[in-house]
Design a protein around this motif. Sequence first.
Motif, PDB file in Angstrom:
ATOM      1  N   ALA A  79       0.881  -1.290  -0.176  1.00  8.83           N
ATOM      2  CA  ALA A  79       0.173   0.035  -0.069  1.00  8.83           C
ATOM      3  C   ALA A  79       0.766   1.298   0.213  1.00  8.83           C
ATOM      4  CB  ALA A  79      -0.817  -0.072   1.237  1.00  8.83           C
ATOM      5  N   ALA A  83       0.913   3.880  -3.050  1.00 13.38           N
ATOM      6  CA  ALA A  83       0.807   5.332  -2.809  1.00 13.38           C
ATOM      7  C   ALA A  83       1.603   6.299  -3.328  1.00 13.38           C
ATOM      8  CB  ALA A  83       0.381   5.278  -1.256  1.00 13.38           C
ATOM      9  N   VAL A  88      -1.530   6.628  -8.953  1.00 11.00           N
ATOM     10  CA  VAL A  88      -2.442   6.401  -8.159  1.00 11.00           C
ATOM     11  C   VAL A  88      -3.126   7.656  -7.457  1.00 11.00           C
ATOM     12  CG1 VAL A  88      -3.124   5.232  -5.818  1.00 11.00           C
ATOM     13  CG2 VAL A  88      -1.179   4.209  -7.544  1.00 11.00           C
ATOM     14  N   LEU A  91      -6.059   5.379  -2.648  1.00 10.48           N
ATOM     15  CA  LEU A  91      -5.876   4.068  -2.262  1.00 10.48           C
ATOM     16  C   LEU A  91      -6.309   3.845  -0.891  1.00 10.48           C
ATOM     17  CD1 LEU A  91      -2.652   2.090  -2.835  1.00 10.48           C
ATOM     18  CD2 LEU A  91      -3.398   2.033  -0.671  1.00 10.48           C
ATOM     19  N   LEU A 100      -6.865  -4.213  -1.313  1.00 10.06           N
ATOM     20  CA  LEU A 100      -6.666  -2.839  -1.648  1.00 10.06           C
ATOM     21  C   LEU A 100      -7.353  -2.471  -2.729  1.00 10.06           C
ATOM     22  CD1 LEU A 100      -2.646  -2.866  -1.800  1.00 10.06           C
ATOM     23  CD2 LEU A 100      -3.944  -2.154  -0.114  1.00 10.06           C
ATOM     24  N   ILE A 102      -7.911   0.766  -5.463  1.00  7.41           N
ATOM     25  CA  ILE A 102      -6.971   1.721  -5.867  1.00  7.41           C
ATOM     26  C   ILE A 102      -7.710   2.497  -7.148  1.00  7.41           C
ATOM     27  CG2 ILE A 102      -4.767   1.909  -7.119  1.00  7.41           C
ATOM     28  CD1 ILE A 102      -4.037  -0.535  -5.811  1.00  7.41           C
ATOM     29  N   THR A 104      -6.789   4.994 -10.243  1.00 10.00           N
ATOM     30  CA  THR A 104      -5.796   5.091 -10.920  1.00 10.00           C
ATOM     31  C   THR A 104      -6.068   6.145 -12.056  1.00 10.00           C
ATOM     32  OG1 THR A 104      -5.721   3.412 -12.449  1.00 10.00           O
ATOM     33  CG2 THR A 104      -4.235   3.362 -10.494  1.00 10.00           C
TER      34      THR A 104
END
Length: 147
Positions: A79, A83, A88, A91, A100, A102, A104
Amino acid sequence: MNTDNHIINALIKNGRASYADIAREIGVSRAYVRQRVQKLVDEGMIEQFTAVINPNKLGKSLSAFLDVKVSPQGIEEIANELANCPEVVSLYIMSDMKSLHIHTLTNDIDALDKFSQEHLFSREHIIDVDCKTLLKRVKNRRGGPRL
């Protein structure tokens, strides 16, 4: 609605609104609005003033949401590394402590593939990756970064 909520809503709509404009809108003095905003900042209710950026104008036209399964012993490390990647946007470590979530933003599918190859695939502790790209934005959170 109380005065603080009115002030917060005015700032969500326009973070550059003047204290005088907000005061006129809600029927109080400019000094009172200034004092309340400072108190909201001091108390942590308002964390920061920010700009909402249109990612398309920056060439970031592909928005993807990835659900990544990670072995629990590697979740914090993975993570933290992800990050720090510029692709990203947000997150989250999920409540099962092995997932996780996420978001993007990349220029195109090739850039997303490059990100995935470099940062996700064949990484120790990453078990599974589920990726969905954004088709259409219907509602997004106001008052925070869209990027």
